[in-house]
Design a protein around this motif. Sequence first.
Motif, PDB file in Angstrom:
ATOM      1  N   SER A 107       0.825  -1.212   0.000  1.00 29.93           N
ATOM      2  CA  SER A 107       0.000   0.000   0.000  1.00 29.93           C
ATOM      3  C   SER A 107       0.859   1.262   0.000  1.00 29.93           C
ATOM      4  O   SER A 107       0.452   2.297  -0.564  1.00 29.93           O
ATOM      5  CB  SER A 107      -0.940   0.004   1.208  1.00 29.93           C
ATOM      6  OG  SER A 107      -0.209   0.007   2.419  1.00 29.93           O
ATOM      7  N   PHE A 110       1.653   1.970  -3.591  1.00 32.62           N
ATOM      8  CA  PHE A 110       0.511   2.580  -4.277  1.00 32.62           C
ATOM      9  C   PHE A 110       0.271   4.012  -3.792  1.00 32.62           C
ATOM     10  O   PHE A 110      -0.145   4.867  -4.579  1.00 32.62           O
ATOM     11  CB  PHE A 110      -0.737   1.734  -4.058  1.00 32.62           C
ATOM     12  CG  PHE A 110      -0.852   0.578  -5.003  1.00 32.62           C
ATOM     13  CD1 PHE A 110      -1.300   0.766  -6.298  1.00 32.62           C
ATOM     14  CD2 PHE A 110      -0.495  -0.692  -4.608  1.00 32.62           C
ATOM     15  CE1 PHE A 110      -1.411  -0.296  -7.179  1.00 32.62           C
ATOM     16  CE2 PHE A 110      -0.596  -1.757  -5.486  1.00 32.62           C
ATOM     17  CZ  PHE A 110      -1.045  -1.569  -6.772  1.00 32.62           C
ATOM     18  N   LYS A 111       0.523   4.256  -2.513  1.00 30.46           N
ATOM     19  CA  LYS A 111       0.353   5.615  -1.986  1.00 30.46           C
ATOM     20  C   LYS A 111       1.309   6.585  -2.659  1.00 30.46           C
ATOM     21  O   LYS A 111       0.936   7.717  -3.015  1.00 30.46           O
ATOM     22  CB  LYS A 111       0.584   5.595  -0.467  1.00 30.46           C
ATOM     23  CG  LYS A 111       0.297   6.918   0.218  1.00 30.46           C
ATOM     24  CD  LYS A 111       0.485   6.791   1.718  1.00 30.46           C
ATOM     25  CE  LYS A 111       0.180   8.106   2.419  1.00 30.46           C
ATOM     26  NZ  LYS A 111       0.365   7.988   3.887  1.00 30.46           N
ATOM     27  N   PRO A 123      -5.039   3.296  -1.061  1.00 27.27           N
ATOM     28  CA  PRO A 123      -3.897   2.425  -1.391  1.00 27.27           C
ATOM     29  C   PRO A 123      -4.037   1.016  -0.828  1.00 27.27           C
ATOM     30  O   PRO A 123      -3.513   0.070  -1.420  1.00 27.27           O
ATOM     31  CB  PRO A 123      -2.704   3.166  -0.763  1.00 27.27           C
ATOM     32  CG  PRO A 123      -3.298   4.071   0.264  1.00 27.27           C
ATOM     33  CD  PRO A 123      -4.643   4.432  -0.220  1.00 27.27           C
TER      34      PRO A 123
END
Length: 302
Positions: A107, A110-111, A123
């Motif tokens: 995550s 993705f963040k 995310p």
Amino acid sequence: MTEKIKCDFNIKVNFKYASTIENPADYITRGLTIRIFKEKLSLWYEGPKWIKQEESSWCHRELGCLSKAQMERISAPVNYDAENEVAISEIKLENFSSLSKLISVTSLVFKFINRLRKREMDPKLQAKAYLIKTMQKQSLSRELDFLLDPRGKSMPKLVKNLNLFLDPKGIIRSKGRIGNSECHPYEIQNPILLGKEHYLTKLIIQEYHQRSQHLGLATTLNEIRLGGYWVPQAGQAIKNVVGTCMKCKKYNAVSFSVPNSTNLPAPRVNFVIYILVWILPVISMLKDKKEITKCIFFFLHV
């Protein structure tokens, strides 16, 4: 990046290697005392001496600071996530000991990408979807190929038996028989299919086994189902994970073996004899058949 700089600013960019002694950035990134920093202050403000000279006399050493293994790792292939339109480098699941750590690290990637692309997305949800889709591509490739294009292909057993389908995100789900239930959400009515022997499945089972407070196979299976997942041959898959749980081994272990069973007491094995010894004298004193029946019924229920 070099092409973007050249296009935006019309500047030619070449990357060359500068030694640590001539590179002022290394003083801050690698750390040094205030005394040494004061001694090298001129290098920090002005840079190395050759940077003020003609370009032909500049440092022309190639980037030889990386080993061959490191260069291969940097140039490793990447996975493309079509849903989020991002390229994510290969994440080795075996390097993570828990599902929460794996999702947290993914995550964060993705963040960072969302921040670069200036978009508002969760995310964690992106990380979960990416990991599930990666697992299904590796463990359920035959089923995925059939669901994407069933023309001219034989239907796999899992597709037929579990009534598999692809949701809008491209994740394989099993269409159950509780679609009319108003008590369960979409995720439980149509659980995500997991690969039985995949490492991600092991992490998911381990996570829900800990959530169920190590209560055993049946409780863990129920928690997994309520979490919105379906594991083929779930009993064996859970046994393989629970069997390696050290906390369960610790609390379920006995300090000594159970002793061998002894003979049952005489009144338990000779019950009929004892009843006859008590009931026969009483029956001999009674003459009415109803009273005899009541007497037998009474002694049998004592």
